[in-house]
Each structure stands twice: as C-alpha cells, then as structure tokens.
Design a protein around this motif. Structure first.
Motif, PDB file in Angstrom:
ATOM      1  N   SER A   1       0.841  -1.194   0.000  1.00 51.17           N
ATOM      2  CA  SER A   1       0.000   0.000   0.000  1.00 51.17           C
ATOM      3  C   SER A   1       0.879   1.248   0.000  1.00 51.17           C
ATOM      4  O   SER A   1       2.085   1.172   0.210  1.00 51.17           O
ATOM      5  N   ASP A   2       0.261   2.399  -0.236  1.00 61.14           N
ATOM      6  CA  ASP A   2       1.049   3.626  -0.251  1.00 61.14           C
ATOM      7  C   ASP A   2       1.039   4.310   1.119  1.00 61.14           C
ATOM      8  O   ASP A   2       1.325   5.488   1.232  1.00 61.14           O
ATOM      9  N   GLN A   3       0.688   3.574   2.137  1.00 60.20           N
ATOM     10  CA  GLN A   3       0.718   4.086   3.510  1.00 60.20           C
ATOM     11  C   GLN A   3       2.142   4.565   3.847  1.00 60.20           C
ATOM     12  O   GLN A   3       3.097   3.838   3.592  1.00 60.20           O
ATOM     13  N   ILE A   4       2.270   5.771   4.399  1.00 59.87           N
ATOM     14  CA  ILE A   4       3.612   6.294   4.727  1.00 59.87           C
ATOM     15  C   ILE A   4       4.126   5.643   6.006  1.00 59.87           C
ATOM     16  O   ILE A   4       5.263   5.183   6.084  1.00 59.87           O
ATOM     17  N   ILE A   5       3.246   5.620   7.003  1.00 60.02           N
ATOM     18  CA  ILE A   5       3.619   5.006   8.280  1.00 60.02           C
ATOM     19  C   ILE A   5       2.917   3.655   8.369  1.00 60.02           C
ATOM     20  O   ILE A   5       1.705   3.554   8.166  1.00 60.02           O
ATOM     21  N   THR A   6       3.673   2.623   8.656  1.00 64.51           N
ATOM     22  CA  THR A   6       3.101   1.271   8.721  1.00 64.51           C
ATOM     23  C   THR A   6       2.613   0.944  10.124  1.00 64.51           C
ATOM     24  O   THR A   6       1.591   0.291  10.298  1.00 64.51           O
ATOM     25  N   GLY A   7       3.379   1.381  11.130  1.00 66.90           N
ATOM     26  CA  GLY A   7       2.984   1.015  12.488  1.00 66.90           C
ATOM     27  C   GLY A   7       3.586   1.926  13.539  1.00 66.90           C
ATOM     28  O   GLY A   7       4.479   2.734  13.257  1.00 66.90           O
ATOM     29  N   ILE A   8       3.078   1.769  14.757  1.00 63.99           N
ATOM     30  CA  ILE A   8       3.540   2.563  15.896  1.00 63.99           C
ATOM     31  C   ILE A   8       3.881   1.615  17.042  1.00 63.99           C
ATOM     32  O   ILE A   8       3.088   0.742  17.371  1.00 63.99           O
ATOM     33  N   SER A   9       5.070   1.788  17.608  1.00 65.37           N
ATOM     34  CA  SER A   9       5.455   0.926  18.735  1.00 65.37           C
ATOM     35  C   SER A   9       5.699   1.783  19.959  1.00 65.37           C
ATOM     36  O   SER A   9       6.034   2.962  19.841  1.00 65.37           O
ATOM     37  N   SER A  10       5.561   1.172  21.114  1.00 64.20           N
ATOM     38  CA  SER A  10       5.940   1.894  22.332  1.00 64.20           C
ATOM     39  C   SER A  10       6.587   0.918  23.295  1.00 64.20           C
ATOM     40  O   SER A  10       6.354  -0.289  23.215  1.00 64.20           O
ATOM     41  N   THR A  11       7.417   1.453  24.168  1.00 63.38           N
ATOM     42  CA  THR A  11       8.135   0.582  25.099  1.00 63.38           C
ATOM     43  C   THR A  11       7.623   0.800  26.517  1.00 63.38           C
ATOM     44  O   THR A  11       7.019   1.819  26.826  1.00 63.38           O
TER      45      THR A  11
END
Ligand code: ADP
Ligand code: ASP
Ligand code: MG
Length: 403
Positions: free
Chosen positions: A248-258
């Motif tokens: 897909s042309d999605q710029i951001i694929t995912g978000i992680s946090s620690t």
C-alpha cells in the motif's frame, strides 16, 4: 508435498485445553498432505515462574544453570503436544534441542542459533511423523544448554525453516496478525496484511512484542517469509516479507511503544575528547544496552550535559558504574524511571518529506513534551513521560491515518 513449520507461542499452549485445540490445527495441515514440523514455547507463565525461582535461590544465579532451568518449560509443552497427537492417531514425537542438536553461539541467555542438524527430523518426516521441537533452547560447543533470549521460540522456528528448507513458516500466536500498534492497548489498531522485514524489525525492536527482533533479523538474512496467525480464531494473518510487490502507499506502517525505559542525565560533565567513550565503555563491558543519546554543549563550551536511556532493570547497575567511574568529572546525576519511547515506523518515510514535523505537531497538540529524539531512515522515536504513552499512540495513529 509442502514442508511447513508451525510455531506455537505460550498462550497458544497455555493450558491442556489449548494444547488439544492446537493439535487440531496441526492435524489439519497433516490432512492436507503437508510435511509438518512444530516448534513450541513453554506454556504461558512457566518461563517467568522459573526465572522468579532462580532469583529466590541467588541474586547472582549461575548463568549456565539459569539456561538449564528456564529452558525446561519447552520440554513439557512439546511432550504434551506429541502425546496428544499420538492420542488422536497421528504419529508424533518430541525433540529437545540437544537431541538434534541445535547449535548456538554467544553468551548464556543471549545465544544465537548458527546450525540445526535436521537429519533425524527429515528421516522422521519421511516416515510420516510430526516432530515437535523445543523452541528457545540450544547447546553450545561445551555441550551446555543455552537459551536464545526471551520469546526466542520465534527464532527457533525461523532457523528451522531455513535448515529444513521449508515452504512455509507460520507463527501461531494470540492475535490474528501484526497490527498497526498493539491491539490490546489501542482498540482502533488495524491488522497489517503485509509488512517488510525492516519495518517489522524496527517495530519489534521498538516494543511490539508480537515478534522477537532477532527472529525477524534471521528471517531477513535468510529471506524466509513469515506468516503471523492466530491459534484462537481461523482468520488470515500478516505476511512478513522482503518482496516488494503491491504494497500500500501508507507512509507510516505502524507505531510501537516501550515499557521499562529509564533516562539518565549526567549534568555538567567536563568536556574533552573521549569523554563519551569513557562513560559508555564500562556500560558496554557490563552488557548494558544504551539506546537514545543526546549531548548538549554548555554556553562556555567547557561542559556538557549527557542524557541517555537504558532498560530500567539496568538502572541500579548503571548508577553504580557511573559513580565509580574515576575517568569522568561531573556535577550531578539525575534519573527518571517513568519514561517510554514511542516510535513511528514506515519505509514510506524515506520518500515523504515533513513526517518529523507532523509527528511533533501532533504530540504538541496534546501537550505531550518530547524529551529525547532519535531517527533512522524508516523510524522516528521520541522519549515521553510514561503517563503520556496511550495519548501519544492514539494521536499519532490518527495523524498518520492508521485508524
Ligand atoms: P506468543 O506467546 O504467541 O509468542 P507474544 O505475547 O509474544 O505471543 O506476542 C503476542 C502479543 O503481542 C499480543 O498479545 C499483543 O498484545 C502484543 N503486541 C504488541 N504489539 C503488537 C502489534 N503491533 N501487533 C500485534 N500484537 C502486538
Ligand atoms: N518460553 C520462552 C519465553 O517465555 C520462549 C518463548 O516464549 O518463545 O521467553
Ligand atoms: Mg512471542
């Protein structure tokens, strides 16, 4: 005939009922005339319990005995699976790492697999049986048991897929794929159909525990496609791959946090060449992983403030090492245990300008203060107060249209 490697995580084998259920999944592959190899983790909670017991014995528990102890959960899980399969009429037997063997290199509890002898497995597969192999464990050149890091069964599955030349490697877990962010923490998270190795590696390393980072590295190095699926519901999962077709042309694929990060600031360190090296040398010698680093010059140019992050479990040791370090002169040490790293990840970033601005603006709109920043080609990480993590993930998820 296809060869498939199926890996089951702790929750998937978390009770005898669960084991009966996953045996049906295993049987379904067999009925489709696949050659099936299974890797299992320990039943959920078992490894943690063993680790806690070692702490009750000694706060400096012998490292080799630690591996012997904490790898024992996998043995039980594998025997239960093989026993159940036999009960339902499917030929199966368990293998522990030393019986193959699975050869590892590196320190205890952080070893890496470098070879798996698959001769016995191939013979058993040819006779129609299903081998059940313990994840997480190996042996080193001294024939001691080793382990390959928490959640290491993922890496066992991928390395076995490599050595047995499998057609498919499927990681069965308790979510039905890799999501844009942890679906248990954020209900608007969306399942990702396909994700690149590099993105998955960043997500995993930055806190998305659905895949062990080392295992993704192994998959990338050996070009092994991974499918992540649920053992609880029958649904399509996520493909982790290096192949570029039709993303897909999605710029951001995912978000992680620690969780469990700590921030240390050494205030007014006398600035001279080599000072950062003097600070970090004893930390590296003690295997303390330093993550984000920022250094600020003072106005007079003679002193500097150095801020860096580590895992909070390393805080006490780090504090001691810095205080005992005769090579550095500074005015004050300060610590903050309540910090977390929030990261946005996506290969689309490489070709899209303005992402950093959008991230910072979105966080500012929720009055979230950024303490430290670090970037790579495909990720931007910020350190924020732990109390702001949920808010940060939510606003970034919306900003980058992942909802
Ligand atoms: P297993 O025991 O099967 O290895 P893990 O607990 O290691 O399972 O990994 C699955 C968990 O990972 C999920 O329950 C989920 O809460 C967590 N998780 C964190 N980030 C993500 C994400 N981006 N996508 C899916 N799951 C995630
Ligand atoms: N049982 C080990 C752990 O809890 C390995 C794994 O689950 O993959 O870390
Ligand atoms: Mg896991």
């Amino acid at each position: 005939m296809k060869t498939v490697v199926l890996k089951f995580g702790g929750t998937s084998v978390g009770s005898t009922d669960r084991i009966k259920k996953i045996c049906k999944i295993i049987a379904s592959y067999k009925h489709k005339r696949n050659r099936v190899i299974v890797i299992s983790s320990a039943m959920s909670g078992v490894t943690n319990d063993l680790i806690n017991k070692s702490k009750l014995m000694s706060n400096n528990f012998d490292k080799a005995e630690y591996d012997t102890l904490v790898s024992s959960g996998e043995q039980a899980a594998c025997a239960l699976i093989a026993g159940r399969l036999n009960h339902i009429g499917i030929q199966s037997r368990s293998w522990m790492a030393w019986q193959l063997p699975i050869i590892t290199e590196g320190p205890h509890s952080g070893s890496r697999i470098n070879k798996i002898n698959v001769k016995e497995l191939v013979r058993y597969l040819s006779s129609g049986g299903i081998p059940i192999v313990t994840g997480f464990q190996g042996i080193n050149k001294n024939f001691r048991l080793t382990t390959i890091g928490r959640s290491g069964s993922d890496a066992t599955a991928i390395m076995l897929a490599k050595f047995i030349n499998a057609d498919e490697c499927i990681i069965y877990t308790d979510v039905d794929g890799v999501y844009t962010t942890d679906p248990r923490q954020y209900k608007n998270a969306k399942k990702i159909k396909k994700i690149f190795y590099d993105e998955m590696l960043e997500m995993a390393s930055l806190g998305s525990k659905v895949m062990q980072p080392t295992s993704v590295q192994d998959a990338k190095l050996n070009n092994i496609d991974i499918q992540v699926k649920s053992s609880f519901v029958s649904k399509s999962g996520t493909l982790i791959t290096g192949k570029k077709k039709s993303f897909s042309d999605q710029i951001i694929t995912g978000i992680s946090s620690t969780k469990n990060d700590a921030k240390i600031t050494i205030v007014a360190v006398k600035d001279r060449p080599g000072v950062a090296a003097s600070i970090f040398k004893p930390l590296s010698q003690n295997l303390i992983n330093v993550d984000m680093v920022v250094q600020n010059m003072s106005l007079n140019g003679k002193e500097t403030d150095l801020t860096f992050t580590i895992k909070s479990e390393d805080l006490k040791k780090t504090e001691k090492l810095i205080k005992n370090n005769k090579k550095i002169i500074y005015k004050k040490l300060s610590f903050d245990k309540d910090v977390s790293k929030v990261s946005i990840i996506g290969v689309g970033m490489i070709t899209t300008p303005g992402i950093t601005y959008r991230m910072f603006q979105a966080l500012a709109s929720k009055k979230i203060n950024i303490q430290v920043i670090s970037t790579s080609e495909i990720k931007i990480s910020v350190l924020v107060s732990s109390k702001n993590v949920k808010k940060a993930v939510a606003v970034l998820h919306k900003e980058f249209k992942l909802d």
